[in-house]
Design a protein around this motif. Structure first.
Motif, PDB file in Angstrom:
ATOM      1  N   PHE A  45       1.993  16.210  -4.739  1.00 29.37           N
ATOM      2  CA  PHE A  45       3.409  16.022  -4.459  1.00 29.37           C
ATOM      3  C   PHE A  45       4.034  15.224  -5.588  1.00 29.37           C
ATOM      4  N   LEU A  46       5.170  15.697  -6.093  1.00 28.84           N
ATOM      5  CA  LEU A  46       5.937  14.974  -7.094  1.00 28.84           C
ATOM      6  C   LEU A  46       7.290  14.656  -6.472  1.00 28.84           C
ATOM      7  N   VAL A  47       7.565  13.371  -6.294  1.00 30.21           N
ATOM      8  CA  VAL A  47       8.766  12.953  -5.568  1.00 30.21           C
ATOM      9  C   VAL A  47       9.743  12.268  -6.526  1.00 30.21           C
ATOM     10  N   PRO A  48      10.888  12.898  -6.826  1.00 29.27           N
ATOM     11  CA  PRO A  48      11.899  12.255  -7.674  1.00 29.27           C
ATOM     12  C   PRO A  48      12.622  11.155  -6.917  1.00 29.27           C
ATOM     13  N   ILE A  49      12.840  10.020  -7.565  1.00 27.93           N
ATOM     14  CA  ILE A  49      13.582   8.924  -6.955  1.00 27.93           C
ATOM     15  C   ILE A  49      14.687   8.499  -7.918  1.00 27.93           C
ATOM     16  N   SER A  50      15.753   7.928  -7.369  1.00 25.89           N
ATOM     17  CA  SER A  50      16.844   7.439  -8.206  1.00 25.89           C
ATOM     18  C   SER A  50      17.207   6.029  -7.782  1.00 25.89           C
ATOM     19  N   ALA A  51      17.973   5.330  -8.630  1.00 26.18           N
ATOM     20  CA  ALA A  51      18.265   3.917  -8.409  1.00 26.18           C
ATOM     21  C   ALA A  51      19.381   3.671  -7.401  1.00 26.18           C
ATOM     22  N   ASP A  52      19.954   4.735  -6.862  1.00 24.05           N
ATOM     23  CA  ASP A  52      20.912   4.579  -5.780  1.00 24.05           C
ATOM     24  C   ASP A  52      20.164   4.039  -4.566  1.00 24.05           C
ATOM     25  N   ARG A  53      20.607   2.913  -4.027  1.00 26.06           N
ATOM     26  CA  ARG A  53      19.822   2.227  -2.998  1.00 26.06           C
ATOM     27  C   ARG A  53      19.582   3.081  -1.757  1.00 26.06           C
ATOM     28  N   VAL A  54      20.614   3.768  -1.294  1.00 30.69           N
ATOM     29  CA  VAL A  54      20.469   4.601  -0.097  1.00 30.69           C
ATOM     30  C   VAL A  54      19.497   5.737  -0.353  1.00 30.69           C
ATOM     31  N   VAL A  55      19.671   6.410  -1.500  1.00 36.53           N
ATOM     32  CA  VAL A  55      18.787   7.522  -1.854  1.00 36.53           C
ATOM     33  C   VAL A  55      17.364   7.022  -2.050  1.00 36.53           C
ATOM     34  N   LEU A  56      17.231   5.861  -2.701  1.00 34.73           N
ATOM     35  CA  LEU A  56      15.901   5.304  -2.966  1.00 34.73           C
ATOM     36  C   LEU A  56      15.171   4.989  -1.665  1.00 34.73           C
ATOM     37  N   LEU A 112      11.736   6.739  -0.574  1.00 37.82           N
ATOM     38  CA  LEU A 112      10.531   5.937  -0.376  1.00 37.82           C
ATOM     39  C   LEU A 112       9.970   6.139   1.032  1.00 37.82           C
ATOM     40  N   ASN A 113      10.848   6.253   2.013  1.00 36.79           N
ATOM     41  CA  ASN A 113      10.392   6.519   3.377  1.00 36.79           C
ATOM     42  C   ASN A 113       9.696   7.877   3.456  1.00 36.79           C
ATOM     43  N   TYR A 118       2.797  11.435  -6.476  1.00 36.67           N
ATOM     44  CA  TYR A 118       3.344  10.663  -7.592  1.00 36.67           C
ATOM     45  C   TYR A 118       4.865  10.656  -7.496  1.00 36.67           C
ATOM     46  N   LEU A 119       5.444   9.500  -7.726  1.00 35.63           N
ATOM     47  CA  LEU A 119       6.892   9.355  -7.795  1.00 35.63           C
ATOM     48  C   LEU A 119       7.305   9.285  -9.265  1.00 35.63           C
ATOM     49  N   PHE A 120       8.543   9.628  -9.552  1.00 31.55           N
ATOM     50  CA  PHE A 120       9.065   9.450 -10.906  1.00 31.55           C
ATOM     51  C   PHE A 120      10.567   9.212 -10.846  1.00 31.55           C
ATOM     52  N   TRP A 121      11.051   8.429 -11.814  1.00 29.01           N
ATOM     53  CA  TRP A 121      12.486   8.130 -11.879  1.00 29.01           C
ATOM     54  C   TRP A 121      13.246   9.341 -12.408  1.00 29.01           C
ATOM     55  N   ASN A 122      14.278   9.717 -11.686  1.00 26.54           N
ATOM     56  CA  ASN A 122      15.133  10.841 -12.051  1.00 26.54           C
ATOM     57  C   ASN A 122      16.586  10.371 -12.049  1.00 26.54           C
ATOM     58  N   LEU A 123      17.456  11.119 -12.747  1.00 22.90           N
ATOM     59  CA  LEU A 123      18.888  10.798 -12.809  1.00 22.90           C
ATOM     60  C   LEU A 123      19.112   9.362 -13.290  1.00 22.90           C
ATOM     61  N   LYS A 164       2.362   0.476  -2.879  1.00 19.31           N
ATOM     62  CA  LYS A 164       1.155   1.216  -3.282  1.00 19.31           C
ATOM     63  C   LYS A 164       1.432   2.712  -3.409  1.00 19.31           C
ATOM     64  N   LEU A 165       2.605   3.012  -3.976  1.00 22.16           N
ATOM     65  CA  LEU A 165       2.977   4.393  -4.255  1.00 22.16           C
ATOM     66  C   LEU A 165       2.899   4.607  -5.762  1.00 22.16           C
ATOM     67  N   PRO A 166       2.070   5.526  -6.253  1.00 19.36           N
ATOM     68  CA  PRO A 166       1.914   5.748  -7.689  1.00 19.36           C
ATOM     69  C   PRO A 166       3.217   6.210  -8.336  1.00 19.36           C
ATOM     70  N   LEU A 167       3.581   5.568  -9.438  1.00 18.38           N
ATOM     71  CA  LEU A 167       4.828   5.883 -10.139  1.00 18.38           C
ATOM     72  C   LEU A 167       4.511   6.296 -11.565  1.00 18.38           C
ATOM     73  N   LEU A 168       4.974   7.483 -11.958  1.00 16.83           N
ATOM     74  CA  LEU A 168       4.753   7.956 -13.324  1.00 16.83           C
ATOM     75  C   LEU A 168       5.589   7.127 -14.297  1.00 16.83           C
ATOM     76  N   LYS A 169       5.156   7.067 -15.550  1.00 14.94           N
ATOM     77  CA  LYS A 169       5.839   6.255 -16.558  1.00 14.94           C
ATOM     78  C   LYS A 169       7.122   6.904 -17.063  1.00 14.94           C
ATOM     79  N   THR A 170       7.131   8.230 -17.142  1.00 20.08           N
ATOM     80  CA  THR A 170       8.270   8.940 -17.725  1.00 20.08           C
ATOM     81  C   THR A 170       9.500   8.852 -16.822  1.00 20.08           C
ATOM     82  N   ARG A 171      10.638   8.517 -17.427  1.00 18.98           N
ATOM     83  CA  ARG A 171      11.905   8.446 -16.706  1.00 18.98           C
ATOM     84  C   ARG A 171      12.833   9.546 -17.212  1.00 18.98           C
TER      85      ARG A 171
END
Length: 253
Positions: A137-148, A152-153, A171-176, A197-204
Motif C-alpha cells: 500500500f502506498l498512501v499519499p499524505i498532505s500537510a493539510d491538517r484535516v486531510v492528514l 493517518l487514520n 508506506y506513506l509519502f508526502w504529496n502536494l 510507527k508508520l513507514p514514511l518514504l523520503k521522497t516528497r
C-alpha cells in the motif's frame, strides 16, 4: 521483498480522500516501470463509474493513430522494447481479484507487478476484500491538517489489517507539497508520523499542474500517459521518478 514464485506483486495507491492523485500516480508508476525499468506491468481499473485509466488509454490510441509524429514515436518505442503496451483490465472492487486471476492464468506473459486503481471511498462494496489482497500500500499524505488526520487514520487501519502478515507492506509519502511552506513544518509532521510507527518514504512530491499533462497531439511528448513513460524533461523537479525509484528499491523489485 520475497514473493511467491510466479505470483506478481499486487500494489495500490490507496486513500479515503479524493483529489490526491492516486489515479495519476498509478498511471505514472505503471508507465515508468513498464517502459523504462524493464518490469512487466498489469493495471486494473477499479474506479467505477468513470474508469479514468481505461478512458485515458482509449483517448491516447485515437490521438496517436491520427498524429504522424506520435505514431512514429510509439513504433520506435515498442520495437525497441519488444513488448506491447501494458494491459488495462476493467473491474469492480468485488470482481477485481477474480478477473486478475483469470487473466494471469490465460496470459503467456510473465507479469511482475499488478497495479490496482482502487475506488476513492472505503465504503465501496468489496473494497475491504480487495484491499486485503494487496501486498503493498502506498498512501499519499498532505500537510493539510484535516486531510492528514484522515489519511493517518486510514493508514493505521490498513496497518492493523496487515499486522498478521509480515509479507504485506505499507508506506506513506508526502504529496502536494507546497514550496511556500517551510521544510521544518514537514519535518515536524514527519516526526508525528514516525511516532505512529508508520513507514514514511523520503521522497516528497510537490504540488504541480504538470500531472494533468496528457497527450495532446502534434507530436507533443506526454507526461501522464498509458502508452509512453513520463517525459524526462517535463518530469524534472516533479520527484515522480525519484518516488517510484525509492519504492522499487525499498521493495527490491
Amino acid at each position: 521483498m520475497e514473493r511467491q514464485m510466479n505470483k506478481p506483486l499486487f500494489m495500490a495507491y490507496a486513500t479515503q480522500k479524493g483529489g490526491v492523485g492516486k489515479t495519476t500516480f498509478t498511471v505514472l508508476t505503471a508507465s515508468y516501470l513498464h517502459y523504462e525499468k524493464d518490469l512487466t506491468v498489469l493495471v486494473v481499473d477499479c474506479d467505477y463509474p468513470q474508469y479514468s485509466i481505461l478512458q485515458m488509454r482509449e483517448r491516447e490510441i485515437e490521438t496517436v493513430s491520427k498524429d504522424r509524429q506520435l505514431k512514429a514515436l510509439a513504433y520506435e518505442q515498442f520495437t525497441r522494447l519488444d513488448k506491447k503496451a501494458y494491459p488495462i483490465l476493467k473491474a469492480s472492487a468485488e470482481s477485481a481479484i477474480s478477473i486478475v486471476e483469470e487473466f494471469l492464468e490465460q496470459t503467456k506473459v510473465v507479469i511482475d507487478l499488478v497495479l490496482f486503481d482502487v475506488p476513492g471511498t472505503v465504503n465501496t462494496s468489496g473494497m475491504y476484500k480487495l484491499l486485503s489482497e494487496m501486498d503493498v500500500f502506498l498512501v499519499p499524505i498532505s500537510a493539510d491538517r484535516v486531510v492528514l488526520e484522515s489519511s493517518l487514520n486510514f493508514a493505521k487501519a490498513i496497518g492493523e489489517m496487515i499486522k498478521a502478515n509480515p509479507q504485506k507492506q505499507l508506506y506513506l509519502f508526502w504529496n502536494l507539497v507546497d514550496k511556500r511552506e517551510k521544510t521544518a513544518l514537514y519535518d515536524i509532521y514527519s516526526k508525528g508520523v514516525a511516532s505512529l510507527k508508520l513507514p514514511l518514504l523520503k521522497t516528497r512530491v510537490p504540488d504541480t499542474k504538470r500531472y494533468r499533462k496528457e497527450i495532446l497531439g502534434a507530436g507533443q511528448r506526454p507526461f501522464r500517459s498509458t502508452l509512453f513513460p513520463p517525459d524526462r524533461q517535463i518530469a524534472k523537479g516533479s520527484n515522480i521518478t525519484e518516488l517510484i525509484d525509492e519504492v522499487t528499491e525499498t521493495l527490491k523489485l
